[in-house]
Design a protein around this motif. Structure first.
Motif, PDB file in Angstrom:
ATOM      1  N   GLU A  45       0.834  -1.204   0.000  1.00 14.48           N
ATOM      2  CA  GLU A  45       0.000   0.000   0.000  1.00 14.48           C
ATOM      3  C   GLU A  45       0.870   1.255   0.000  1.00 14.48           C
ATOM      4  O   GLU A  45       0.550   2.239  -0.677  1.00 14.48           O
ATOM      5  N   HIS A  46       1.957   1.227   0.747  1.00 15.25           N
ATOM      6  CA  HIS A  46       2.898   2.355   0.724  1.00 15.25           C
ATOM      7  C   HIS A  46       3.415   2.593  -0.694  1.00 15.25           C
ATOM      8  O   HIS A  46       3.522   3.738  -1.146  1.00 15.25           O
ATOM      9  N   ARG A  47       3.767   1.521  -1.377  1.00 12.60           N
ATOM     10  CA  ARG A  47       4.284   1.651  -2.736  1.00 12.60           C
ATOM     11  C   ARG A  47       3.275   2.371  -3.636  1.00 12.60           C
ATOM     12  O   ARG A  47       3.666   3.179  -4.492  1.00 12.60           O
ATOM     13  N   GLY A  48       2.003   2.050  -3.454  1.00 11.71           N
ATOM     14  CA  GLY A  48       0.975   2.699  -4.268  1.00 11.71           C
ATOM     15  C   GLY A  48       0.701   4.135  -3.859  1.00 11.71           C
ATOM     16  O   GLY A  48       0.356   4.972  -4.702  1.00 11.71           O
ATOM     17  N   LEU A  49       0.861   4.447  -2.576  1.00  9.74           N
ATOM     18  CA  LEU A  49       0.542   5.792  -2.086  1.00  9.74           C
ATOM     19  C   LEU A  49       1.679   6.783  -2.290  1.00  9.74           C
ATOM     20  O   LEU A  49       1.434   7.991  -2.398  1.00  9.74           O
ATOM     21  N   TRP A  50       2.925   6.298  -2.320  1.00 14.87           N
ATOM     22  CA  TRP A  50       4.057   7.218  -2.463  1.00 14.87           C
ATOM     23  C   TRP A  50       3.946   8.116  -3.699  1.00 14.87           C
ATOM     24  O   TRP A  50       4.114   9.346  -3.588  1.00 14.87           O
ATOM     25  N   PRO A  51       3.714   7.569  -4.899  1.00 15.64           N
ATOM     26  CA  PRO A  51       3.599   8.459  -6.065  1.00 15.64           C
ATOM     27  C   PRO A  51       2.458   9.464  -5.930  1.00 15.64           C
ATOM     28  O   PRO A  51       2.570  10.601  -6.417  1.00 15.64           O
ATOM     29  N   ARG A  52       1.388   9.080  -5.275  1.00 16.85           N
ATOM     30  CA  ARG A  52       0.262  10.007  -5.101  1.00 16.85           C
ATOM     31  C   ARG A  52       0.608  11.104  -4.098  1.00 16.85           C
ATOM     32  O   ARG A  52       0.141  12.237  -4.230  1.00 16.85           O
ATOM     33  N   ILE A  53       1.439  10.767  -3.115  1.00 22.34           N
ATOM     34  CA  ILE A  53       1.918  11.808  -2.190  1.00 22.34           C
ATOM     35  C   ILE A  53       2.819  12.790  -2.941  1.00 22.34           C
ATOM     36  O   ILE A  53       2.708  14.012  -2.779  1.00 22.34           O
ATOM     37  N   MET A  67       3.628   7.695  16.733  1.00 25.33           N
ATOM     38  CA  MET A  67       3.107   7.430  15.399  1.00 25.33           C
ATOM     39  C   MET A  67       1.585   7.581  15.365  1.00 25.33           C
ATOM     40  O   MET A  67       1.018   8.069  14.381  1.00 25.33           O
ATOM     41  N   SER A  68       0.933   7.195  16.442  1.00 30.40           N
ATOM     42  CA  SER A  68      -0.515   7.404  16.526  1.00 30.40           C
ATOM     43  C   SER A  68      -0.846   8.895  16.538  1.00 30.40           C
ATOM     44  O   SER A  68      -1.848   9.332  15.965  1.00 30.40           O
ATOM     45  N   ARG A  69       0.031   9.666  17.185  1.00 27.22           N
ATOM     46  CA  ARG A  69      -0.175  11.126  17.179  1.00 27.22           C
ATOM     47  C   ARG A  69      -0.061  11.677  15.765  1.00 27.22           C
ATOM     48  O   ARG A  69      -0.803  12.594  15.379  1.00 27.22           O
ATOM     49  N   ALA A  70       0.844  11.110  14.956  1.00 27.60           N
ATOM     50  CA  ALA A  70       0.961  11.515  13.556  1.00 27.60           C
ATOM     51  C   ALA A  70      -0.309  11.187  12.787  1.00 27.60           C
ATOM     52  O   ALA A  70      -0.746  11.960  11.923  1.00 27.60           O
ATOM     53  N   VAL A 116       3.999  15.968   6.029  1.00 22.64           N
ATOM     54  CA  VAL A 116       3.761  15.081   7.173  1.00 22.64           C
ATOM     55  C   VAL A 116       3.739  13.627   6.710  1.00 22.64           C
ATOM     56  O   VAL A 116       4.311  12.739   7.366  1.00 22.64           O
ATOM     57  N   LEU A 117       3.109  13.357   5.574  1.00 25.68           N
ATOM     58  CA  LEU A 117       3.032  11.982   5.084  1.00 25.68           C
ATOM     59  C   LEU A 117       4.408  11.448   4.698  1.00 25.68           C
ATOM     60  O   LEU A 117       4.723  10.283   4.958  1.00 25.68           O
ATOM     61  N   ARG A 118       5.236  12.283   4.080  1.00 30.76           N
ATOM     62  CA  ARG A 118       6.589  11.829   3.725  1.00 30.76           C
ATOM     63  C   ARG A 118       7.362  11.416   4.982  1.00 30.76           C
ATOM     64  O   ARG A 118       8.006  10.369   5.019  1.00 30.76           O
ATOM     65  N   LEU A 119       7.294  12.258   5.999  1.00 34.76           N
ATOM     66  CA  LEU A 119       8.000  11.940   7.237  1.00 34.76           C
ATOM     67  C   LEU A 119       7.405  10.704   7.902  1.00 34.76           C
ATOM     68  O   LEU A 119       8.138   9.806   8.346  1.00 34.76           O
ATOM     69  N   HIS A 120       6.087  10.643   7.959  1.00 39.07           N
ATOM     70  CA  HIS A 120       5.413   9.535   8.643  1.00 39.07           C
ATOM     71  C   HIS A 120       5.665   8.205   7.943  1.00 39.07           C
ATOM     72  O   HIS A 120       6.004   7.195   8.592  1.00 39.07           O
ATOM     73  N   PHE A 121       5.536   8.176   6.624  1.00 45.54           N
ATOM     74  CA  PHE A 121       5.764   6.937   5.885  1.00 45.54           C
ATOM     75  C   PHE A 121       7.222   6.486   6.024  1.00 45.54           C
ATOM     76  O   PHE A 121       7.502   5.297   6.183  1.00 45.54           O
ATOM     77  N   THR A 122       8.148   7.444   5.965  1.00 41.69           N
ATOM     78  CA  THR A 122       9.561   7.102   6.113  1.00 41.69           C
ATOM     79  C   THR A 122       9.832   6.504   7.483  1.00 41.69           C
ATOM     80  O   THR A 122      10.566   5.503   7.616  1.00 41.69           O
ATOM     81  N   GLN A 123       9.251   7.083   8.516  1.00 41.96           N
ATOM     82  CA  GLN A 123       9.447   6.552   9.867  1.00 41.96           C
ATOM     83  C   GLN A 123       8.870   5.147   9.996  1.00 41.96           C
ATOM     84  O   GLN A 123       9.481   4.271  10.614  1.00 41.96           O
ATOM     85  N   GLU A 124       7.682   4.923   9.426  1.00 36.73           N
ATOM     86  CA  GLU A 124       7.101   3.582   9.490  1.00 36.73           C
ATOM     87  C   GLU A 124       8.004   2.561   8.790  1.00 36.73           C
ATOM     88  O   GLU A 124       8.219   1.459   9.299  1.00 36.73           O
TER      89      GLU A 124
END
Length: 781
Positions: A642-650, A710-713, A754-762
Motif C-alpha cells: 500500500e505504501h508503494r501505491g501511495l508514495w507516487p500520489r503523495i 506514530m498514533s499522534r501523527a 507530514v506523510l513523507r516523514l510519517h511513511f519514512t518513519q514507518e
C-alpha cells in the motif's frame, strides 16, 4: 627439506582433523567391548594404540608450534597422553585421545579461515579484443593487445584495456571500478578504462595500456595483495593456555615431589587436559556461525566471527550498501502546465523497448504509478543521446535536452531543473512530445529504508566510528552520510584509495568494511573483516569478503555484529568456567583423591559443562532485536505494498493542489476527484495501521506505549485531511474568495510533508521488524 616437511605436515593435518576422531572413538569403544568381555589385556592394547594414535600428531603440532616459537594448549595434552602410557593408565589415555581429536576436528571446522578466492573477480576480466589491422577487424586474445592498437568495442562488451575513445560518445557502465550505478557518457578523446562495460553502441578505442597494466588488472592485484597481508586466526585456546600451562606443570610437579608418586602428577595432567579450551571456543563459534546462517549471513569461519566481535570502526561504501544500488524515478518536472502523468506515460511507453538502465527505472516508475502504457512504433535509439519513436501516433523523444526538443527549450527553465537535480543528487532525463520539450524526469539512487536504523543498531552493538568510503561525488555522498550519521566521508575514491583509507583506519582500531561491488573487493580484503552484501552485489566482492549477507537487508550487518560479540562472550565464559572447574579438579587430584581413570571421567563432566555453556550461542540473546513473524509479517507485506501505491500520489499532491486552484475547470474537476480518492484510500490505510500494525509492533517492542508518537501523527494526518475537505467546500461555495486557494495549497503541502516523514518513519522503524524484503527501493533520500 622444506618441501618434504610441508608434505608431512599436510598428511598429519588431514589425519588429525578428518580421520583421527573416527579412529580414536572406534578404538575406545572396541577396547570397552573387549574389557567387558573379559579380554582386559586386549583392551589395554587397543587403548594404548588409541593413545598413541592421538599422541603422534599432537607431538608434531607441538614441534611445529615450537618451530614458530609458539606454545599452545596441546602441550598439556601431550604430557597427559605420555603420562598415561608411562603409568599404564590406558583407559584414561584413550578417553583423552578421543576428546583431543574430537575437539581438534571441531576447531578445524570453526577456525579454518576461508581462502580468499579471486576466481569470480578474474572471471569478469576481459579475455578477447577486436583489433583493427590491414585485413579488417580481427578477434585476438587480450594479452596480445599493445599500446597504440586501435580496437573496436562492441555493444555490451567489456572494455579490454585502458584507452582513448577515438569517436564518441561512448556510454560506459563503470560500476565494476567506481561502484556508481548510473552509466556515464565519455566523448572523443576521453579515457575508457579496462573492465568497464559498453552500455551503448560500438565505438573505436585506441589502447594506451596492455591488459596487465589496465585499471581492472589493478583491482585484481590489490585484492590479492590485501588478502595476503591479512593476519591468520589465532586460537582462543592458545591465548589462555599461556596462563594455564605453567600453572598445570607447577601443580603436577609439586604433587609428584610431595607424594613421590608419578600417578598423582598424571592425574593432575589428566584433569588438566585442556578439553574445555579445545572444545568450548570452537563449539561456541560453530554455534555463532549457525546462528548467523539462520539470519541469512554466511560467515567464513570462526576467525572471521572472532575478528568481527572485536571491530570498533565501520567503513562502508555508498552505492548498493546504504543505497539500493539502482536508479529510481522520484519526480517529474513539467513545462507550461503539461500533465506530469502524460509526460511520464509517454516516456515510459517509449522506453519499454530500450535496454538502458535508466529506461528500466522510468518504466518501473510509471508502473508503480499505475499509468497506462502503449507499445511504441518507429523507435530509433542513439547511444549517449536518447531514444525517439511514436507513442499513440505522437512523436516522443527521451534523453538529453538537445535530443528531446526542437530548439524551443527555455534556458532559464533548464537551469532551474538542473539546479534542482544537482541539489538532490539526481540525474535528469528530458522528455519531448510533438517536437517540444514537455518535461524532465528526475532519477536517483535511494537510501535503503533500514539504513538509519541499522546504523543506530551498530552504535548500540559497539561500533564507535563510521566512515563512508565511496567512488561517488562529494555532493552526492555527503547528504547520505549525514543522514545515517557517518563520522567521516571520503568521496571520489578509486579502489586503491579505498584500500589506503581502510589501512589507515586499521592502524588505530579493528575495522569492518562493507560493500557490494567489484571495486570494493580490495578494500574488503584489506579490512579486518570484509562484509559483502551479496543479494544483488558482485560475486567478486562476495569472494573477497569474510562475511556475505545473502538477503537484501542491511540491518543484518548489525545483527551479525551482535551475534559475533555474544558468541565471543559465551566462548570466553565457557572457557574460563571450564578452566575453573579443571583447576579445582587438579587440586583434588594433587591430594591423591582422584585416580587418572576417575580424573578422565571427571574431565568429561567438565567438558560436558563447557560444551553446554558454549551451545548457548545457538540461541538469541536477551538483547535480541524485536521481530514480527507469521501473520504479522504478512500484514507488513500488505501494508508495504500500500505504501508503494501511495508514495507516487503523495509526490503528486503539490501539482494536484495547483490544478485544484487553477483556472482550468476540467483540470479542477479531475484534481478534485483524485484528491477525494486519495484521502479515502489514505484514511483506510491509516486505519489498518492503527488497528492491525501498531498493536503487533507494540507487542514486539514492549514498553508502555512504543507507538504513541506514530498514533499522534495519524491524528495530525486526519486533522489535515479534514481541513482540506473544509477548504474544498469553501472553494466550491465561494470561488471568488481570495484567501482560500492559497490556504488550500498550503494545507495540501503540509499534508504531503507530514506523510513523507510519517511513511519514512514507518518503513525505517516498523516495516524492517518483519523478516521479509520490505520496501527495498525505499523512498527516503
Amino acid at each position: 627439506m622444506e618441501a618434504p616437511r610441508r608434505t608431512v605436515s599436510r598428511v598429519l593435518w588431514d589425519l588429525r582433523h578428518d580421520a583421527l576422531p573416527v579412529l580414536t572413538l572406534g578404538g575406545l569403544i572396541a577396547g570397552g567391548v573387549a574389557w567387558f568381555a573379559g579380554a582386559r589385556g586386549a583392551a589395554d592394547v587397543v587403548w594404548t594404540v588409541v593413545t598413541a594414535v592421538a599422541l603422534i600428531p599432537a607431538v608434531w603440532a607441538v614441534v611445529e608450534g615450537l618451530r614458530r616459537r609458539s606454545i599452545g594448549s596441546d602441550v598439556i595434552a601431550v604430557l597427559a597422553l605420555a603420562g598415561t602410557l608411562a603409568t599404564a593408565e590406558y583407559l584414561a589415555g584413550a578417553v583423552i585421545g578421543v576428546m583431543l581429536t574430537g575437539g581438534q576436528a571441531l576447531e578445524s571446522r570453526a577456525g579454518r579461515r576461508a581462502q580468499r578466492d579471486l576466481g569470480a573477480l578474474l572471471s569478469l576480466a576481459p579475455r578477447v579484443a577486436h583489433r583493427e589491422d590491414a585485413g579488417g577487424v580481427t578477434t585476438v586474445d587480450v594479452a596480445e593487445v599493445r599500446p597504440g592498437d586501435r580496437l573496436q568495442v562492441r555493444a555490451g562488451e567489456v572494455v579490454p584495456v585502458d584507452g582513448r575513445i577515438e569517436a564518441g560518445p561512448a556510454v560506459l557502465d563503470e560500476s565494476t571500478l567506481t561502484g556508481e550505478p548510473l552509466p556515464v557518457e565519455r566523448h572523443t578523446g576521453e579515457e575508457a578504462r579496462g573492465g568497464t562495460v559498453n552500455a551503448g553502441g560500438p565505438f573505436p578505442l585506441r589502447a594506451t595500456t596492455d591488459a596487465s597494466s589496465s585499471a581492472y588488472a589493478g583491482v585484481v592485484k590489490l585484492a590479492r595483495e590485501a588478502a595476503a597481508e591479512t593476519s591468520p586466526f589465532v586460537r582462543l585456546a592458545d591465548r589462555y593456555a599461556g596462563l594455564f600451562l605453567p600453572l598445570t606443570l607447577v601443580l603436577a610437579g609439586v604433587a609428584w615431589a610431595v607424594s613421590r608418586d608419578p600417578v598423582r602428577a598424571v592425574a593432575v595432567l589428566v584433569v588438566a587436559t585442556p578439553c574445555p579450551l579445545i572444545l568450548a571456543a570452537p563449539i561456541a563459534y560453530v554455534s555463532g556461525l549457525s546462528r548467523c546462517a539462520r539470519r541469512g549471513v554466511v560467515v567464513k569461519g570462526g576467525g572471521a566471527l572472532e575478528r568481527l566481535a572485536r571491530a570498533r570502526v565501520l567503513l562502508f561504501d555508498k552505492t548498493g550498501t546504504v543505497t539500493t544500488g539502482r536508479p529510481e524515478l522520484f519526480d517529474v518536472v513539467t513545462r507550461d502546465g503539461v500533465d506530469a502523468g502524460e509526460v511520464l506515460a509517454a516516456a515510459a511507453s517509449l522506453d519499454q523497448v530500450s535496454p538502458h538502465v535508466l529506461a528500466t527505472a522510468i518504466v518501473r516508475g510509471a508502473r508503480d504509478r499505475e499509468l497506462p502504457l502503449v507499445l511504441p512504433t518507429e523507435v530509433a535509439e542513439k547511444a549517449g543521446q536518447g531514444v525517439r519513436g511514436l507513442v499513440g501516433g505522437r512523436p516522443v523523444a527521451v534523453g538529453k535536452a538537445g535530443w528531446a526538443d526542437a530548439g524551443d527549450a527555455d534556458a532559464a527553465w533548464l537551469d532551474r531543473v538542473r539546479s534542482r537535480a544537482a541539489a538532490r543528487g539526481a540525474i535528469t532525463v528530458f522528455v519531448g512530445i510533438d517536437g517540444r520539450l514537455a518535461g524532465t524526469l528526475l532519477l536517483r539512487d535511494r537510501i535503503r529504508p533500514d539504513a538509519a536504523r541499522t546504523f543506530q543498531m551498530l552504535r548500540h552493538t559497539g561500533i564507535d566510528r563510521t566512515v563512508m568510503v565511496t567512488g561517488d561525488r562529494e555532493a552526492v555522498a555527503r547528504p547520505i552520510a549525514d543522514l545515517v550519521g557517518a563520522d567521516e566521508v571520503h568521496a571520489d575514491q578509486t579502489p586503491a584509495e579505498k584500500v589506503a583509507v581502510v589501512r589507515a583506519e586499521s592502524e588505530h582500531a579493528a575495522t569492518v568494511m562493507a560493500g557490494d561491488g567489484v571495486n570494493d573487493a580490495p578494500a574488503l580484503a584489506s579490512a579486518g573483516v570484509g562484509v559483502a552484501l551479496g543479494a544483488r552485489g558482485a560475486t567478486a566482492s562476495s569472494e573477497a569478503a569474510d562475511v556475505v549477507i545473502t538477503v537484501d537487508r542491511l540491518e543484518r550487518l548489525a545483527e551479525s555484529l551482535a551475534i559475533a560479540r555474544r558468541t565471543q562472550r559465551i566462548a570466553r565464559q565457557s572457557v574460563l568456567g571450564g578452566m575453573g572447574l579443571s583447576l579445582a579438579a587438579m587440586v583434588v587430584a594433587a591430594f591423591g583423591l582422584l585416580t587418572p581413570a576417575i580424573g578422565a571421567v571427571t574431565q568429561e563432566v567438565i567438558d560436558l559443562a563447557a560444551i553446554l555453556g558454549a551451545l548457548r550461542a545457538l540461541g538469541p540473546g536477551r538483547d535480541r532485536w524485536p521481530r514480527l513473524h507469521g501473520d504479522d509479517a504478512d500484514l507488513v507485506r500488505d501494508l508495504d505494498q500500500e505504501h508503494r501505491g501511495l508514495w507516487p500520489r503523495i509526490d503528486a499532491l503539490p501539482a494536484l493542489a495547483d490544478a485544484l486552484t487553477g483556472p482550468d475547470a476540467a483540470a479542477r474537476e479531475a484534481a478534485d476527484a483524485e484528491l477525494t480518492s486519495f484521502l479515502h484510500d489514505l484514511a483506510e490505510h491509516e486505519g489498518r495501521d492503527e488497528r492491525l500494525l501498531y498493536p503487533a509492533v507494540a507487542s514486539a517492542l514492549g514498553g508502555s506505549d512504543p507507538t504513541g508518537a506514530m498514533s499522534r501523527a495519524h491524528a495530525e494526518i486526519a486533522d489535515l485531511s479534514r481541513r482540506i475537505d473544509l477548504l474544498r467546500k469553501e472553494l466550491r461555495e465561494d470561488p471568488g474568495r481570495a484567501d482560500t486557494p492559497a490556504e488550500l495549497r498550503r494545507v495540501i503541502g503540509d499534508l504531503a510533508a507530514v506523510l513523507r516523514l510519517h511513511f519514512t518513519q514507518e518503513e525505517e522503524h516498523y516495516f524492517v521488524l518483519a523478516d521479509i524484503p520490505s520496501h527495498s527501493e525505499g523512498h527516503t533520500a
